[in-house]
Design a protein around this motif. Structure first.
Motif, PDB file in Angstrom:
ATOM      1  N   TYR A   9      94.378 -44.910 -49.359  1.00 33.03           N
ATOM      2  CA  TYR A   9      94.316 -43.459 -49.581  1.00 33.03           C
ATOM      3  C   TYR A   9      95.703 -42.823 -49.626  1.00 33.03           C
ATOM      4  O   TYR A   9      95.886 -41.772 -50.246  1.00 33.03           O
ATOM      5  CB  TYR A   9      93.384 -42.795 -48.567  1.00 33.03           C
ATOM      6  CG  TYR A   9      91.936 -43.071 -48.908  1.00 33.03           C
ATOM      7  CD1 TYR A   9      91.339 -42.457 -50.007  1.00 33.03           C
ATOM      8  CD2 TYR A   9      91.182 -43.982 -48.179  1.00 33.03           C
ATOM      9  CE1 TYR A   9      90.024 -42.731 -50.359  1.00 33.03           C
ATOM     10  CE2 TYR A   9      89.869 -44.265 -48.522  1.00 33.03           C
ATOM     11  CZ  TYR A   9      89.294 -43.631 -49.617  1.00 33.03           C
ATOM     12  OH  TYR A   9      87.991 -43.909 -49.964  1.00 33.03           O
ATOM     13  N   GLU A  16      92.342 -38.422 -54.831  1.00 38.46           N
ATOM     14  CA  GLU A  16      91.220 -38.131 -53.937  1.00 38.46           C
ATOM     15  C   GLU A  16      91.014 -36.618 -53.790  1.00 38.46           C
ATOM     16  O   GLU A  16      89.885 -36.142 -53.737  1.00 38.46           O
ATOM     17  CB  GLU A  16      91.478 -38.791 -52.577  1.00 38.46           C
ATOM     18  CG  GLU A  16      90.315 -38.798 -51.629  1.00 38.46           C
ATOM     19  CD  GLU A  16      89.057 -39.468 -52.174  1.00 38.46           C
ATOM     20  OE1 GLU A  16      89.151 -40.422 -52.968  1.00 38.46           O
ATOM     21  OE2 GLU A  16      87.952 -39.009 -51.799  1.00 38.46           O
ATOM     22  N   ARG A  19      89.244 -35.556 -56.973  1.00 35.96           N
ATOM     23  CA  ARG A  19      88.059 -36.333 -57.352  1.00 35.96           C
ATOM     24  C   ARG A  19      86.803 -35.490 -57.587  1.00 35.96           C
ATOM     25  O   ARG A  19      86.136 -35.623 -58.614  1.00 35.96           O
ATOM     26  CB  ARG A  19      87.780 -37.382 -56.256  1.00 35.96           C
ATOM     27  CG  ARG A  19      86.731 -38.413 -56.582  1.00 35.96           C
ATOM     28  CD  ARG A  19      86.621 -39.407 -55.441  1.00 35.96           C
ATOM     29  NE  ARG A  19      85.925 -38.859 -54.290  1.00 35.96           N
ATOM     30  CZ  ARG A  19      84.605 -38.848 -54.137  1.00 35.96           C
ATOM     31  NH1 ARG A  19      83.849 -39.371 -55.075  1.00 35.96           N
ATOM     32  NH2 ARG A  19      84.055 -38.319 -53.061  1.00 35.96           N
ATOM     33  N   LEU A  20      86.488 -34.601 -56.668  1.00 35.88           N
ATOM     34  CA  LEU A  20      85.209 -33.892 -56.753  1.00 35.88           C
ATOM     35  C   LEU A  20      85.239 -32.702 -57.714  1.00 35.88           C
ATOM     36  O   LEU A  20      84.214 -32.070 -57.950  1.00 35.88           O
ATOM     37  CB  LEU A  20      84.773 -33.432 -55.355  1.00 35.88           C
ATOM     38  CG  LEU A  20      84.451 -34.588 -54.405  1.00 35.88           C
ATOM     39  CD1 LEU A  20      84.311 -34.102 -52.976  1.00 35.88           C
ATOM     40  CD2 LEU A  20      83.183 -35.331 -54.837  1.00 35.88           C
ATOM     41  N   GLY A  50      85.617 -38.442 -41.846  1.00 36.50           N
ATOM     42  CA  GLY A  50      85.954 -39.129 -43.088  1.00 36.50           C
ATOM     43  C   GLY A  50      86.009 -38.114 -44.218  1.00 36.50           C
ATOM     44  O   GLY A  50      85.715 -38.413 -45.371  1.00 36.50           O
ATOM     45  N   GLY A  52      88.504 -36.732 -45.563  1.00 39.33           N
ATOM     46  CA  GLY A  52      89.622 -36.873 -46.488  1.00 39.33           C
ATOM     47  C   GLY A  52      90.407 -35.577 -46.619  1.00 39.33           C
ATOM     48  O   GLY A  52      90.719 -34.913 -45.630  1.00 39.33           O
ATOM     49  N   TYR A  56      84.726 -30.929 -48.679  1.00 42.52           N
ATOM     50  CA  TYR A  56      83.478 -30.508 -48.021  1.00 42.52           C
ATOM     51  C   TYR A  56      83.782 -29.588 -46.843  1.00 42.52           C
ATOM     52  O   TYR A  56      83.019 -28.657 -46.560  1.00 42.52           O
ATOM     53  CB  TYR A  56      82.641 -31.724 -47.602  1.00 42.52           C
ATOM     54  CG  TYR A  56      81.986 -32.390 -48.796  1.00 42.52           C
ATOM     55  CD1 TYR A  56      80.862 -31.837 -49.397  1.00 42.52           C
ATOM     56  CD2 TYR A  56      82.523 -33.547 -49.352  1.00 42.52           C
ATOM     57  CE1 TYR A  56      80.280 -32.422 -50.522  1.00 42.52           C
ATOM     58  CE2 TYR A  56      81.952 -34.140 -50.474  1.00 42.52           C
ATOM     59  CZ  TYR A  56      80.826 -33.565 -51.052  1.00 42.52           C
ATOM     60  OH  TYR A  56      80.257 -34.144 -52.171  1.00 42.52           O
ATOM     61  N   ASP A  71      89.715 -37.601 -40.080  1.00 43.68           N
ATOM     62  CA  ASP A  71      89.835 -38.718 -41.016  1.00 43.68           C
ATOM     63  C   ASP A  71      90.831 -39.724 -40.451  1.00 43.68           C
ATOM     64  O   ASP A  71      91.656 -39.408 -39.598  1.00 43.68           O
ATOM     65  CB  ASP A  71      90.301 -38.222 -42.394  1.00 43.68           C
ATOM     66  CG  ASP A  71      89.974 -39.209 -43.504  1.00 43.68           C
ATOM     67  OD1 ASP A  71      88.943 -39.039 -44.176  1.00 43.68           O
ATOM     68  OD2 ASP A  71      90.741 -40.188 -43.686  1.00 43.68           O
ATOM     69  N   LEU A  76      95.785 -38.086 -46.385  1.00 47.60           N
ATOM     70  CA  LEU A  76      94.754 -37.137 -46.828  1.00 47.60           C
ATOM     71  C   LEU A  76      94.732 -35.900 -45.923  1.00 47.60           C
ATOM     72  O   LEU A  76      94.559 -34.772 -46.390  1.00 47.60           O
ATOM     73  CB  LEU A  76      93.382 -37.814 -46.860  1.00 47.60           C
ATOM     74  CG  LEU A  76      93.230 -38.947 -47.889  1.00 47.60           C
ATOM     75  CD1 LEU A  76      91.814 -39.511 -47.860  1.00 47.60           C
ATOM     76  CD2 LEU A  76      93.580 -38.478 -49.301  1.00 47.60           C
ATOM     77  N   ALA A  94      91.173 -39.339 -36.702  1.00 47.15           N
ATOM     78  CA  ALA A  94      90.199 -40.034 -35.846  1.00 47.15           C
ATOM     79  C   ALA A  94      89.540 -41.153 -36.640  1.00 47.15           C
ATOM     80  O   ALA A  94      89.431 -41.090 -37.863  1.00 47.15           O
ATOM     81  CB  ALA A  94      89.129 -39.058 -35.358  1.00 47.15           C
ATOM     82  N   ASP A  95      89.126 -42.175 -35.905  1.00 48.54           N
ATOM     83  CA  ASP A  95      88.427 -43.327 -36.484  1.00 48.54           C
ATOM     84  C   ASP A  95      86.942 -43.201 -36.136  1.00 48.54           C
ATOM     85  O   ASP A  95      86.596 -43.022 -34.960  1.00 48.54           O
ATOM     86  CB  ASP A  95      89.029 -44.613 -35.878  1.00 48.54           C
ATOM     87  CG  ASP A  95      88.461 -45.873 -36.516  1.00 48.54           C
ATOM     88  OD1 ASP A  95      87.267 -45.887 -36.883  1.00 48.54           O
ATOM     89  OD2 ASP A  95      89.224 -46.846 -36.622  1.00 48.54           O
ATOM     90  N   ALA A  96      86.091 -43.305 -37.139  1.00 50.03           N
ATOM     91  CA  ALA A  96      84.647 -43.132 -36.928  1.00 50.03           C
ATOM     92  C   ALA A  96      84.087 -44.091 -35.874  1.00 50.03           C
ATOM     93  O   ALA A  96      83.025 -43.843 -35.310  1.00 50.03           O
ATOM     94  CB  ALA A  96      83.913 -43.340 -38.250  1.00 50.03           C
ATOM     95  N   LEU A 113      80.825 -38.710 -44.746  1.00 53.35           N
ATOM     96  CA  LEU A 113      80.751 -39.017 -46.180  1.00 53.35           C
ATOM     97  C   LEU A 113      81.919 -39.919 -46.555  1.00 53.35           C
ATOM     98  O   LEU A 113      82.860 -39.493 -47.218  1.00 53.35           O
ATOM     99  CB  LEU A 113      80.766 -37.718 -47.001  1.00 53.35           C
ATOM    100  CG  LEU A 113      79.736 -36.639 -46.606  1.00 53.35           C
ATOM    101  CD1 LEU A 113      79.836 -35.422 -47.518  1.00 53.35           C
ATOM    102  CD2 LEU A 113      78.320 -37.201 -46.633  1.00 53.35           C
ATOM    103  N   TYR A 117      80.731 -46.936 -45.831  1.00 52.81           N
ATOM    104  CA  TYR A 117      80.956 -47.960 -46.869  1.00 52.81           C
ATOM    105  C   TYR A 117      82.342 -48.574 -46.776  1.00 52.81           C
ATOM    106  O   TYR A 117      82.640 -49.551 -47.449  1.00 52.81           O
ATOM    107  CB  TYR A 117      80.633 -47.442 -48.276  1.00 52.81           C
ATOM    108  CG  TYR A 117      81.267 -46.155 -48.723  1.00 52.81           C
ATOM    109  CD1 TYR A 117      82.593 -46.102 -49.123  1.00 52.81           C
ATOM    110  CD2 TYR A 117      80.513 -44.990 -48.780  1.00 52.81           C
ATOM    111  CE1 TYR A 117      83.173 -44.916 -49.548  1.00 52.81           C
ATOM    112  CE2 TYR A 117      81.074 -43.794 -49.209  1.00 52.81           C
ATOM    113  CZ  TYR A 117      82.401 -43.763 -49.589  1.00 52.81           C
ATOM    114  OH  TYR A 117      82.972 -42.586 -50.020  1.00 52.81           O
TER     115      TYR A 117
END
Ligand SMILES: C[S@@+](CC[C@H](N)C(=O)[O-])C[C@H]1O[C@@H](n2cnc3c(N)ncnc32)[C@H](O)[C@@H]1O
Length: 269
Positions: A9, A16, A19-20, A50, A52, A56, A71, A76, A94-96, A113, A117
């Motif tokens: 990233y 990124e 992207r949306l 997450g 980014g 959102y 994230d 990001l 932070a790490d999920a 989001l 994955y």
């Protein structure tokens, strides 16, 4: 694994951020926000995990939610700080898999989001799901993005520089366990492709009750780039296309062929 995600990233941070808002992502954003609006509580504190560069988060802030953007990627988060400052929202690294900075039940809703994955091992996904359940208050809502397994198969078929991986040795683990191996610096990381039918039982085993499972690109999966420009020359026609995508987005026939799936569930226990 975390370093690989950070590097990826860092190299693609501007892409990124865009992207949306580009042809490849506008449908995903429109469909995702439609279902978020339908299922999020009317007010409250929401974690965009997450998240980014924060597209959102921006949407959440505009709707009056107390928003926290978290994230793994400093690059990001730097974009988010530059675009939004820290007055409108809290921004943290932070790490999920370890959300210990937050107490149990800290959030009325959590968007996740991206992390699932990017976690190829089942142990890591279990840790992330346990943490997600812990920080979501009972009765709160979790919105979790997944990539279906066939999305990875299709990218290998579609990308000239991935086609050399059309070997049984590569395809077998991908088909059997969803394990996708990143192959070159700058290209997508090691990742996990879910079987759509495994998502609900996995989330249920972590205390969530499913409200919806949605194919984010729906019937437009793979043809977003030709459909999105219709918004410019025929806004009404594009509106009908979007309505059609949204109306059919929960049809299981579409799940395997989507690029992203959105799970929405209540934290039941
Ligand atoms: C494709 S981006 C999606 C960003 C944004 N949520 C969106 O939907 O546009 C995936 C995001 O997940 C983040 N991520 C991946 N693994 C993570 C982890 N273990 N903890 C926190 N964030 C993670 C990445 O840094 C990246 O920002």
């Amino acid at each position: 694994m975390s370093d690989e995600v950070r590097h990826y990233y860092a190299a693609s941070s501007e892409k990124e951020w865009q992207r949306l808002t580009r042809a490849e992502g506008v449908i995903e954003f429109a469909v995702t926000t439609h279902f978020l609006a339908a299922h999020l509580p009317p007010r409250g504190r929401i974690l965009d995990l997450g998240g980014g560069p924060g597209r959102y988060s921006q949407w959440l802030v505009e709707r009056g939610y107390e928003t926290v953007l978290a994230d793994l990627s400093p690059a990001l988060l730097a974009i988010a700080r530059e675009k939004f400052g820290e007055r409108a929202l809290e921004i943290v690294e932070a790490d999920a898999r370890d959300l210990s900075r937050w107490a149990d039940g800290s959030f009325d809703a959590v968007l996740s989001l991206g992390p699932m994955y990017h976690l190829p091992t089942v142990d890591d996904r279990e840790r992330a799901a346990r943490e997600l359940a812990r920080i979501t208050r009972v009765g709160g809502v979790a919105c979790v993005a997944w990539m279906p397994r066939y999305a990875f198969v299709r990218r290998i078929f579609a990308n000239a520089d991935e086609q050399h991986r059309l070997t049984r040795e590569f395809m077998r683990p991908l088909l059997d366990s969803g394990s996708y191996t990143g192959h070159a610096p700058g290209r997508f990381t090691h990742a996990y492709g879910a079987r759509p039918e495994d998502i609900e039982p996995f989330m249920s085993s972590h205390g969530f009750r499913m409200r919806a499972l949605v194919a984010c690109e729906g019937v437009a999966s793979g043809i977003e780039q030709t459909l999105a420009p219709v918004a410019q020359h025929d806004p009404a026609g594009f509106g009908v296309a979007l309505e059609t995508i949204i109306e059919t987005a929960s049809d299981p026939a579409l799940f395997g062929f989507a690029s992203h799936l959105l799970y929405i569930g209540d934290r039941s226990a």
